[in-house]
Design a protein around this motif. Structure first.
Motif, PDB file in Angstrom:
ATOM      1  N   GLN A  11       0.892  -0.980   0.304  1.00 50.60           N
ATOM      2  CA  GLN A  11       0.231  -0.172   0.078  1.00 50.60           C
ATOM      3  C   GLN A  11       0.736   1.518  -0.082  1.00 50.60           C
ATOM      4  OE1 GLN A  11      -1.516  -1.605   3.617  1.00 50.60           O
ATOM      5  NE2 GLN A  11      -3.905  -0.890   2.843  1.00 50.60           N
TER       6      GLN A  11
ATOM      7  N   LYS B  31       1.015   5.406   0.107  1.00 51.55           N
ATOM      8  CA  LYS B  31      -0.407   6.595   0.229  1.00 51.55           C
ATOM      9  C   LYS B  31       0.667   7.589   0.268  1.00 51.55           C
ATOM     10  CE  LYS B  31      -2.605   3.341   3.342  1.00 51.55           C
ATOM     11  NZ  LYS B  31      -2.747   3.274   4.737  1.00 51.55           N
TER      12      LYS B  31
ATOM     13  N   ASP C  92      -0.220   7.089  -4.724  1.00 49.10           N
ATOM     14  CA  ASP C  92      -1.236   6.211  -4.334  1.00 49.10           C
ATOM     15  C   ASP C  92      -1.269   5.275  -5.346  1.00 49.10           C
ATOM     16  OD1 ASP C  92      -2.690   7.671  -2.366  1.00 49.10           O
ATOM     17  OD2 ASP C  92      -2.560   9.273  -3.555  1.00 49.10           O
TER      18      ASP C  92
END
Lengths: 251, 445
Positions: free
Chosen positions: A6, A8, A24
């Motif tokens: 992930q 971000k 992202d």
């Protein structure tokens, strides 16, 4: 389910110049994501930031790898956690035999993970099997790492390292650059053989042709330090036909 | 012999004068090679220990470092000699078992040497045995190869050496077993040794030598060794020197060599030990179509100072020589490389290339490179280059990205840097054995 990777709002810079301006990205286990984009869009920077090259400064954002904050780890710790970067320009290491390098790397990772070193026979079997699939000769295994290797041999050697080190996330940084069609096929077959439900790939490339062989689940367009479009594998074909001009302007 | 006026003589220089006065040559100017010794000591006394105002010793001031000198070494008892030899590190390497010439406290110890397999091809005699009356014609030639080299430390060795070996390799012989000259010091006090060896390799002979100076204690010994080596026409000689003396020691080693027509000579100096070390080679290419290589691999740290000095004279045409120095310097250590290539007026088609690379591991370390080319012929290829740098960050990242921790990755890259020089010797047995030693040294680093 939590995604394996992930990213971000990732911002990174080098020498005061901001290159990643808020990435992202989420990659699930077993998925293959392609990142395409024009030169200078930040593709290689992203791959190096993921692997931990410290000349890039992360100024904002977060990278979670199986829930662990990747940015807190040293490059060797990231490797042991299962991150592998196939370099666009693999480095030559004179005086260190390829085989020795593989064994040193593998056992360093196992040690970091609290596992025992792999026995020599087991290691030899592993390397031999992987080398055969990639058309890598015994002689190449004995030679110093990447010294005197052709462009194609260097890339095949990267995939060999990947096969032996068995990562959970493999980032391929322009692995297709400098490869002729035959070499491209060997490399792609090597990658495809490693595809599995537990292993994810981020394939960074400028051209669509690699993605004919390594078919991605998701294609992202990176331009101006941001992901500006995400789509299925057909997006790659669209880019091939129309070029990056639209995105360069958009960014 | 008239006393020359000596002002500001250091305690070490005074001790050397007393030492010489106590020798047979010092007393009478006679004895075996007595005249040569007396002449050499006169030359030494004229200059004293070399210091920084002497150009060749600008970076290695022995006069300042050797204010006092440990006592001259006495012969070791058999037990002490055995213990010292046993304490020398064992060279690794698969099946590598060189013949051994044991040199303890600067003296040849035949009963602790292993010369099996050299019969007929190689003769080895101690100087003391020859001084005592053995009539080896080689004795008459000792000193001849050093003639013409004006160096105070070599002159000092000529004046004062007690012992060492004269080795003759029969023309045409191929000596399969490498020959090591293992130097150790026995006893529990710091001493000064000045071994001297003269090595004559006959025409067409092939032979490999490994000269080792090993630590068996941490005492501040002083060594001033000298070797004369003749490489006759068509011979092939491999000579590796490992200097791993105690970290408190001072080591000066001089090799003078002449290389004959179509001969091949490969030399390697590996420097790991001593607080202050100077390894110097004076090589003369005297026959055409010679191929010579001189490599040096140095790894020093702490307060160590290591000087590799090479002077090569291409006196005749068509000679090829390659000089490659690799130095890794850490902490506050200082590495000095002085390489001088002289191409004489008629030595056309000489091809001489010198490269010095230093890897600096700390802020406080230093590498000095002094290359000199003097070329008096007009159709030659000569080059020199020097680099100083740090560990390549990109290479370091590559290794770390594969899971190798920083420290181990740095070690691998240092090894990778030095191995180029170590393998330059072109002999797998010897380079394997020496790279093993290098790796252990890096572990401590």
């Amino acid at each position: 389910m939590t995604k394996m990777l992930q990213i971000k709002n990732l911002h990174a810079r080098i020498d005061e110049r901001e290159i990643l301006k808020g990435i992202d990205l989420e990659v699930g286990a077993g998925e293959v994501h392609a990142i395409m984009g024009p030169n200078g869009s930040g593709k290689s920077t992203l791959s190096h930031v993921l692997a931990g090259r410290d000349e890039y400064e992360v100024t904002e954002g977060q990278v979670l790898f199986n829930g662990v904050d990747l940015l807190e780890l040293e490059p060797e710790e990231r490797a042991a956690a299962g991150v592998f970067l196939a370099f666009q320009y693999p480095i030559e290491v004179p005086g260190v035999a390829n085989m020795t390098f593989l064994k040193t790397s593998l056992n360093a990772q196992r040690k970091e993970r609290g596992e025992d070193a792999m026995s020599t026979p087991e290691f030899m079997k592993l390397v031999k099997g992987a080398a055969e699939k990639l058309n890598i000769s015994q002689e190449m295994l004995r030679r110093p790492v990447n010294v005197g290797f052709s462009g194609g041999e260097k890339k095949r050697n990267e995939i060999l390292q990947m096969a032996v080190l068995d990562p959970k996330l493999a980032v391929l940084d322009e692995t297709d650059s400098g490869l002729d069609i035959d070499a491209l096929k060997i490399v792609a077959d090597g990658v495809n053989a490693l595809r599995s439900p537990d292993r994810s790939f981020v394939v960074i490339t400028h051209y669509q042709r690699l993605l004919e062989h390594i078919v991605p689940d998701v294609v992202h367009v990176l331009a101006g330090g941001r992901i500006v479009k995400t789509g299925g594998k057909e997006l790659a074909l669209e880019l091939e036909a129309r070029g990056y001009a639209d995105f360069v302007e958009a960014a | 012999m008239a006393q020359s006026p000596e002002i500001n003589r250091t305690p070490a220089e005074a001790a050397l004068a007393d030492w010489f006065a106590a020798t047979e040559s010092g007393r009478t100017g006679e004895g075996p090679i007595g005249e040569m010794r007396a002449e050499a000591f006169d030359r030494f006394r004229g200059q004293g220990l070399p210091h920084r105002r002497v150009e060749a010793y600008k970076y290695t001031d022995l006069r300042a470092t050797l204010r006092t000198l440990p006592a001259a070494a006495e012969p070791a008892s058999r037990e002490a000699a055995e213990a010292a030899l046993a304490a020398a590190p064992v060279l690794s390497g698969e099946g590598f078992a060189p013949a051994r010439i044991a040199i303890v406290n600067g003296r040849f110890v035949p009963e602790l040497s292993d010369l099996d397999g050299l019969d007929g091809a190689v003769s080895v005699h101690g100087f003391s045995e020859m001084f005592a009356g053995s009539a080896d014609p080689a004795l008459a030639r000792v000193g001849s190869l050093a003639a013409g080299v004006d160096d105070p430390m070599l002159a000092l060795n000529t004046a004062l050496f007690d012992d060492g070996v004269v080795i003759s390799v029969t023309a045409g012989a191929t000596v399969a077993r490498a020959i090591e000259l293992l130097h150790v010091v026995a006893g529990d006090a710091a001493v000064t040794t000045m071994p001297r060896h003269a090595v004559f390799v006959g025409e067409g002979a092939t032979v490999r030598f490994l000269e080792r100076h090993e630590a068996t204690s941490d005492l501040a010994h002083t060594t001033n060794a000298a070797i004369e080596l003749e490489v006759a026409a068509n011979a092939s000689v491999t000579w590796a020197k490992l200097q791993a003396e105690p970290l408190a020691a001072t080591h000066v080693g001089t090799m003078t060599t002449t290389i004959g027509t179509e001969a091949r000579f490969a030399h390697l100096t590996m420097t790991l030990g001593a607080k202050l070390a100077r390894s110097q080679i004076f090589a003369r290419v005297e026959g055409e179509f010679v191929e010579a290589s001189f490599d040096a691999a140095t790894f020093i740290k702490g307060e160590q100072h290591a000087d590799n000095t090479l002077v090569i004279d291409h006196k005749v045409p068509n000679g090829v020589s390659q000089e490659r120095f690799r130095s890794v310097v850490d902490d506050r250590a200082q590495a000095v490389v002085q390489g001088r290539i002289n191409v004489w007026p008629h030595a056309q088609k000489t091809d001489a290339r010198m490269m010095s690379n230093a890897l600096l591991l700390s802020e406080g370390c230093e590498a000095v490179n002094k290359p000199e080319l003097e070329i008096f012929a007009d159709d030659v290829q000569c080059a020199h280059g020097a680099t100083s740098g740090q560990i390549d960050e990109q290479a370091l990242f590559y290794l770390r990205s594969r899971g190798i921790p920083r420290r181990q990755a740095e070690r691998l890259l240092i090894e990778s840097f030095l191995i180029g020089a170590v393998e330059g010797i072109g002999d797998e047995e010897i380079s394997d054995a020496l790279s093993g030693r290098m790796r252990s040294a890096l572990d401590l680093g």
